[in-house]
Write a protein that holds these residues in place. Structure first.
Motif, mmCIF file in Angstrom:
data_model
loop_
_atom_site.group_PDB
_atom_site.id
_atom_site.type_symbol
_atom_site.label_atom_id
_atom_site.label_comp_id
_atom_site.label_asym_id
_atom_site.label_seq_id
_atom_site.Cartn_x
_atom_site.Cartn_y
_atom_site.Cartn_z
ATOM 1 N N SER A 125 5.912 -7.676 34.717
ATOM 2 C CA SER A 125 6.685 -7.717 35.963
ATOM 3 C C SER A 125 5.768 -7.691 37.174
ATOM 4 O O SER A 125 4.582 -7.368 37.059
ATOM 5 C CB SER A 125 7.661 -6.536 36.031
ATOM 6 O OG SER A 125 6.950 -5.307 36.075
ATOM 7 N N PHE A 126 6.348 -8.040 38.325
ATOM 8 C CA PHE A 126 5.607 -8.028 39.583
ATOM 9 C C PHE A 126 6.232 -6.971 40.496
ATOM 10 O O PHE A 126 7.370 -7.133 40.949
ATOM 11 C CB PHE A 126 5.654 -9.397 40.272
ATOM 12 C CG PHE A 126 4.445 -9.676 41.106
ATOM 13 C CD1 PHE A 126 3.427 -10.477 40.626
ATOM 14 C CD2 PHE A 126 4.307 -9.104 42.358
ATOM 15 C CE1 PHE A 126 2.295 -10.714 41.383
ATOM 16 C CE2 PHE A 126 3.177 -9.325 43.121
ATOM 17 C CZ PHE A 126 2.164 -10.138 42.633
ATOM 18 N N PRO A 127 5.545 -5.850 40.753
ATOM 19 C CA PRO A 127 6.105 -4.733 41.523
ATOM 20 C C PRO A 127 6.444 -5.114 42.970
ATOM 21 O O PRO A 127 5.683 -5.804 43.642
ATOM 22 C CB PRO A 127 4.994 -3.674 41.490
ATOM 23 C CG PRO A 127 4.163 -4.040 40.302
ATOM 24 C CD PRO A 127 4.189 -5.541 40.256
ATOM 25 N N PHE A 128 7.602 -4.643 43.437
ATOM 26 C CA PHE A 128 8.001 -4.884 44.817
ATOM 27 C C PHE A 128 7.097 -4.147 45.808
ATOM 28 O O PHE A 128 7.054 -4.505 46.979
ATOM 29 C CB PHE A 128 9.452 -4.448 45.037
ATOM 30 C CG PHE A 128 10.465 -5.410 44.504
ATOM 31 C CD1 PHE A 128 10.409 -6.757 44.829
ATOM 32 C CD2 PHE A 128 11.475 -4.980 43.668
ATOM 33 C CE1 PHE A 128 11.343 -7.661 44.339
ATOM 34 C CE2 PHE A 128 12.420 -5.865 43.179
ATOM 35 C CZ PHE A 128 12.349 -7.210 43.514
ATOM 36 N N LYS A 129 6.390 -3.135 45.339
ATOM 37 C CA LYS A 129 5.514 -2.374 46.232
ATOM 38 C C LYS A 129 4.383 -3.239 46.784
ATOM 39 O O LYS A 129 3.726 -2.849 47.749
ATOM 40 C CB LYS A 129 4.939 -1.157 45.516
ATOM 41 C CG LYS A 129 3.977 -1.484 44.382
ATOM 42 C CD LYS A 129 3.452 -0.214 43.720
ATOM 43 C CE LYS A 129 2.457 -0.526 42.602
ATOM 44 N NZ LYS A 129 1.950 0.711 41.948
ATOM 45 N N ASN A 130 4.164 -4.404 46.172
ATOM 46 C CA ASN A 130 3.142 -5.328 46.679
ATOM 47 C C ASN A 130 3.585 -6.047 47.949
ATOM 48 O O ASN A 130 2.777 -6.705 48.598
ATOM 49 C CB ASN A 130 2.794 -6.374 45.610
ATOM 50 C CG ASN A 130 1.978 -5.790 44.475
ATOM 51 O OD1 ASN A 130 1.206 -4.871 44.672
ATOM 52 N ND2 ASN A 130 2.166 -6.305 43.275
ATOM 53 N N PHE A 131 4.869 -5.928 48.272
ATOM 54 C CA PHE A 131 5.401 -6.555 49.483
ATOM 55 C C PHE A 131 5.781 -5.481 50.497
ATOM 56 O O PHE A 131 6.020 -4.330 50.140
ATOM 57 C CB PHE A 131 6.635 -7.403 49.148
ATOM 58 C CG PHE A 131 6.390 -8.476 48.144
ATOM 59 C CD1 PHE A 131 5.850 -9.694 48.521
ATOM 60 C CD2 PHE A 131 6.688 -8.267 46.800
ATOM 61 C CE1 PHE A 131 5.612 -10.695 47.580
ATOM 62 C CE2 PHE A 131 6.453 -9.249 45.854
ATOM 63 C CZ PHE A 131 5.909 -10.471 46.243
ATOM 64 N N HIS A 132 5.842 -5.891 51.763
ATOM 65 C CA HIS A 132 6.230 -4.969 52.827
ATOM 66 C C HIS A 132 7.514 -5.478 53.479
ATOM 67 O O HIS A 132 7.761 -6.682 53.539
ATOM 68 C CB HIS A 132 5.126 -4.869 53.875
ATOM 69 C CG HIS A 132 3.812 -4.412 53.313
ATOM 70 N ND1 HIS A 132 3.599 -3.116 52.899
ATOM 71 C CD2 HIS A 132 2.653 -5.081 53.074
ATOM 72 C CE1 HIS A 132 2.364 -2.994 52.435
ATOM 73 N NE2 HIS A 132 1.773 -4.180 52.520
ATOM 74 N N GLU A 133 8.295 -4.553 53.963
ATOM 75 C CA GLU A 133 9.585 -4.921 54.536
ATOM 76 C C GLU A 133 9.450 -5.907 55.690
ATOM 77 O O GLU A 133 10.239 -6.841 55.823
ATOM 78 C CB GLU A 133 10.325 -3.675 55.017
ATOM 79 C CG GLU A 133 11.734 -3.974 55.515
ATOM 80 C CD GLU A 133 12.513 -2.723 55.849
ATOM 81 O OE1 GLU A 133 13.691 -2.854 56.245
ATOM 82 O OE2 GLU A 133 11.959 -1.620 55.714
#
Length: 208
Positions: free
Chosen positions: A112-120
């Motif tokens: 999977s690709f963690p959402f924490k790698n993106f910023h709001e």
């Protein structure tokens, strides 16, 4: 030299450089050439530009300099600076009359690709660009699997919103079914514009 984030928090350049060096050592082997994902995208953009295919560049990070020392007339040393604002996405440009705006991310995860790698603020920026008919997407690199995916901004925003329901990542199976896998080549190394073409054609078919 001291940099500060927009909220005033000091940016530890030594730690960042140390981390960067560690990441370089652990970087995925792109055909045993020892380059990281961002380098490969930059070289691909240079390939596209040199052949008048597209004009895409990495966005510079806006910095405000607040303290400079002049040890001698011919030299100036920046001692303190602030990042003016949070960065949006990594790249933007023009291709076939279309505005492109995208982010490049990588993970060592295999499933999977963690959402924490993106910023709001990056998600908000994509929403704003899409509202103006821009083509927004992310290029996701699974370094442990040697696999690269194009995933549209619309789908990313959709799944990002599901974090409220406890979803913390994009599963690999989702990227396989809803994204476009990019096969690495030689020139360009990351032929992501082929995925852009596929995506645009699919969007046109949906509107018919």
């Amino acid at each position: 030299m001291v940099f500060h984030y927009p909220n005033g928090t000091p940016f530890n350049n030594n730690e960042a450089m140390k981390k960067k060096k560690q990441e370089k050592k652990k970087t995925v082997d792109f055909g045993k050439r020892g380059m990281d994902f961002e380098d490969e995208i930059n070289q691909s953009n240079s390939y596209y530009l040199s052949r008048s295919i597209a004009v895409v560049h990495k966005k510079p990070t806006p910095v405000q300099i607040v303290k400079v020392d002049y040890p001698r007339r011919s030299a100036a040393v920046i001692k303190e600076a602030y990042f003016r604002q949070a960065s949006t996405t990594d790249y933007n440009g023009v291709y076939k009359g279309l505005y492109l705006d995208f982010e490049a991310k990588e993970t060592k995860n295999k499933t999977s690709f963690p959402f924490k790698n993106f910023h709001e603020h990056q998600i908000v920026h994509m929403e704003q660009c899409i509202a103006q008919q821009g083509v927004c997407f992310v290029l996701l690199w699974f370094s442990s699997l040697n696999r690269c995916f194009f995933f549209s901004g619309e789908r990313l925003i959709h799944y990002w919103s599901e974090q409220q329901n406890g979803k913390k990542s994009l599963h690999l199976s989702t990227l396989e079914s809803e994204g476009i896998e990019i096969t690495l080549g030689l020139a360009p190394r990351v032929p992501y514009l082929e995925a852009v073409d596929t995506y645009i054609q699919a969007m046109k078919n949906e509107t018919r």
